[in-house]
Design an enzyme around this catalytic site. Sequence first.
Site, PDB file in Angstrom:
ATOM      1  N   GLY A  94       0.792  -1.224   0.000  1.00 59.65           N
ATOM      2  CA  GLY A  94       0.000   0.000   0.000  1.00 59.65           C
ATOM      3  C   GLY A  94       0.824   1.275   0.000  1.00 59.65           C
ATOM      4  O   GLY A  94       0.272   2.370  -0.141  1.00 59.65           O
ATOM      5  N   TYR A 130      -2.435   0.543 -12.039  1.00 61.80           N
ATOM      6  CA  TYR A 130      -2.854   1.717 -12.803  1.00 61.80           C
ATOM      7  C   TYR A 130      -4.213   1.499 -13.468  1.00 61.80           C
ATOM      8  O   TYR A 130      -5.037   2.410 -13.533  1.00 61.80           O
ATOM      9  CB  TYR A 130      -1.783   2.105 -13.828  1.00 61.80           C
ATOM     10  CG  TYR A 130      -0.483   2.538 -13.178  1.00 61.80           C
ATOM     11  CD1 TYR A 130      -0.481   3.330 -12.031  1.00 61.80           C
ATOM     12  CD2 TYR A 130       0.733   2.140 -13.695  1.00 61.80           C
ATOM     13  CE1 TYR A 130       0.698   3.717 -11.431  1.00 61.80           C
ATOM     14  CE2 TYR A 130       1.924   2.536 -13.100  1.00 61.80           C
ATOM     15  CZ  TYR A 130       1.907   3.320 -11.967  1.00 61.80           C
ATOM     16  OH  TYR A 130       3.075   3.710 -11.375  1.00 61.80           O
TER      17      TYR A 130
END
Length: 157
Positions: A94, A130
């Site tokens: 993360g 992405y």
Amino acid sequence: MINIRRGTIDDLPQVHGLIKELAVYEKAPDEVTNTVQDMHWDGFGENPIFKFFVAETEEGIVGIALYYIGYSTWKGKMLFLEDLIVTERLRRSGIGKLLFNAVAHEAKEIGAKRMRWQVLDWNEPAITFYKKIGADLSSEWLNCTFNEDQIKAYRPN
């Protein structure tokens, strides 16, 4: 605990270490010619040309997001994310998303009309990330590059 903050001149040695780690990951360890001294001048000299965020833990800096401001003739001010690096052992924890969020927030704050970055076609974890956040991945544009020797050797016809 992870702290995301703006990078400082004192962070440059650790930042440079992460850049070299990325070069190894990208199978190009001998391609890094940039030095801490170059980064000192280019980031904190008379005319700074880049900025960065760091991800820091009690161990030190474990990630960076280095960016600069560019200009699109069609859109205007843009932010270019040059590199987002997380030390290998902490990838998929993360930290990359926290760094990306900081850069995206910066793009909003400066009124950027576009934010752009690149990803290697074999970097599936990054491509997946992405796509998950809704980024457009273009197969339309090709990257063109001159290395330092090509720049020096270039002679207009």
